[in-house]
Design a protein around this motif. Structure first.
Motif, short mmCIF file in Angstrom:
data_model
loop_
_atom_site.label_atom_id
_atom_site.label_comp_id
_atom_site.label_asym_id
_atom_site.label_seq_id
_atom_site.Cartn_x
_atom_site.Cartn_y
_atom_site.Cartn_z
N LEU A 136 23.40 81.63 93.45
CA LEU A 136 24.33 82.02 92.40
C LEU A 136 24.12 81.19 91.14
O LEU A 136 23.96 81.72 90.04
CB LEU A 136 25.78 81.88 92.88
N THR A 137 24.18 79.89 91.27
CA THR A 137 23.87 78.96 90.20
C THR A 137 22.89 77.93 90.77
O THR A 137 22.79 77.81 92.00
CB THR A 137 25.13 78.26 89.66
N PRO A 138 22.17 77.19 89.94
CA PRO A 138 21.16 76.28 90.47
C PRO A 138 21.72 75.32 91.53
O PRO A 138 22.63 74.55 91.26
CB PRO A 138 20.69 75.52 89.23
N GLY A 139 21.18 75.43 92.74
CA GLY A 139 21.59 74.55 93.83
C GLY A 139 22.80 75.00 94.61
O GLY A 139 23.23 74.30 95.53
N VAL A 140 23.37 76.18 94.29
CA VAL A 140 24.51 76.71 95.06
C VAL A 140 24.18 78.12 95.50
O VAL A 140 23.78 78.97 94.68
CB VAL A 140 25.81 76.71 94.24
N TYR A 141 24.35 78.37 96.79
CA TYR A 141 23.89 79.61 97.40
C TYR A 141 25.03 80.31 98.13
O TYR A 141 25.88 79.66 98.75
CB TYR A 141 22.76 79.33 98.40
N LEU A 142 25.03 81.64 98.06
CA LEU A 142 25.98 82.45 98.81
C LEU A 142 25.23 83.17 99.91
O LEU A 142 24.17 83.77 99.66
CB LEU A 142 26.67 83.46 97.89
N GLY A 143 25.75 83.10 101.12
CA GLY A 143 25.11 83.76 102.25
C GLY A 143 26.04 84.73 102.94
O GLY A 143 27.27 84.63 102.83
N ARG A 144 25.47 85.68 103.62
CA ARG A 144 26.26 86.59 104.46
C ARG A 144 25.60 86.65 105.83
O ARG A 144 24.38 86.61 105.96
CB ARG A 144 26.36 87.98 103.83
N ALA A 145 26.43 86.73 106.86
CA ALA A 145 25.96 86.81 108.24
C ALA A 145 26.08 88.25 108.72
O ALA A 145 27.15 88.86 108.62
CB ALA A 145 26.77 85.89 109.14
N LEU A 146 24.98 88.78 109.22
CA LEU A 146 24.94 90.15 109.72
C LEU A 146 24.73 90.14 111.22
O LEU A 146 23.94 89.35 111.74
CB LEU A 146 23.81 90.93 109.05
N LEU A 147 25.42 91.04 111.91
CA LEU A 147 25.27 91.18 113.36
C LEU A 147 24.65 92.52 113.67
O LEU A 147 25.11 93.56 113.20
CB LEU A 147 26.64 91.07 114.04
N PHE A 148 23.58 92.50 114.48
CA PHE A 148 22.99 93.74 114.97
C PHE A 148 23.83 94.22 116.16
O PHE A 148 23.57 93.85 117.31
CB PHE A 148 21.53 93.52 115.37
N ALA A 149 24.83 95.04 115.85
CA ALA A 149 25.75 95.49 116.89
C ALA A 149 25.07 96.50 117.83
O ALA A 149 25.45 96.62 119.00
CB ALA A 149 26.99 96.12 116.26
#
Length: 225
Positions: free
Chosen positions: A191-204
């Motif tokens: 998002l900004t230098p050195g800060v990250y947004l993640g999402r967790a996905l599940l293979f249902a």
């Protein structure tokens, strides 16, 4: 600009507020990178406390493919787990001890692992039906290894991401119903230098990929943010 302004902006601006805030944070990062990391981190924490998944989705869609994921990164779960029955048990426990502290990356090898609080040594074997793959290193528990590489997001928004694969056979990650990490995939944007947004996905299933959580990472650990 301050994190306190974010809530008011969000109420006034609806869907456009998160993108306007991101633009401000990126502009701030040009001259004040440390402050921008603080503001971005706090903003994500606020969105998580409000369970504002729509704002997180919008931010994720504007993220850049990370290029500097290396070494130890500090982590926070952004909001609660959702979309799985186990969330009803996991979310109250995370209020007591979030357990997850972040991730460590080896950029050259394309590998990484998760870092957890020491209580994981007791809790995780119960949750994972006896998985004993964690080890104690420098005051933390390390384990749940992954490979990582650039890719395209599997769900909307389908942007360029750094994808984390926990299904590599040699890592022997658990796949039990209470902790099916082998069937999960993390996707991360910057998002900004050195800060990250993640999402967790599940293979249902073979045809269903389910979003179950958002998380954030920042680097470096212990910096004077």
């Amino acid at each position: 600009m301050s994190a306190e302004l974010t809530t008011a902006d969000q109420r006034r601006g609806g869907e456009r507020a998160p993108l306007a805030m991101l633009s401000e944070l990126r502009a701030l990062a040009a001259d004040h990178p440390h402050r921008a990391r603080v503001e971005t981190w706090n903003y994500l924490r606020q969105l998580g406390s409000r369970q504002d998944r729509e704002a997180l989705r919008l931010l994720f869609g504007e993220g850049d493919e990370p290029e500097g994921l290396d070494g130890k990164l500090e982590g926070q779960i952004v909001g609660k787990l959702f979309g799985i029955p186990e969330a009803a048990l996991a979310n109250p426990l995370m209020k007591i001890d979030p357990t997850w502290r972040g991730k460590s990356f080896d950029a050259r090898a394309g590998t990484g692992l998760n870092r957890l609080s020491p209580i994981a040594a007791v809790v995780m074997p119960i949750i994972t039906a006896g998985h004993l793959g964690l080890r104690y290193v420098d005051g933390e528990m390390e384990g749940f290894h992954f490979d990582h590489a650039p890719d395209i997001g599997l769900i909307e928004p389908r942007v360029r991401v750094r994808a984390l694969d926990y299904g590599v056979p040699q890592y022997n990650n658990p796949a039990v119903r209470t902790f099916p990490i082998r069937r999960t995939r993390d996707e991360i944007v910057e998002l900004t230098p050195g800060v990250y947004l993640g999402r967790a996905l599940l293979f249902a299933s073979d045809e269903e990929v389910r979003l179950i959580a958002y998380f954030a990472l920042r680097q470096p650990v212990g910096s004077p943010l």
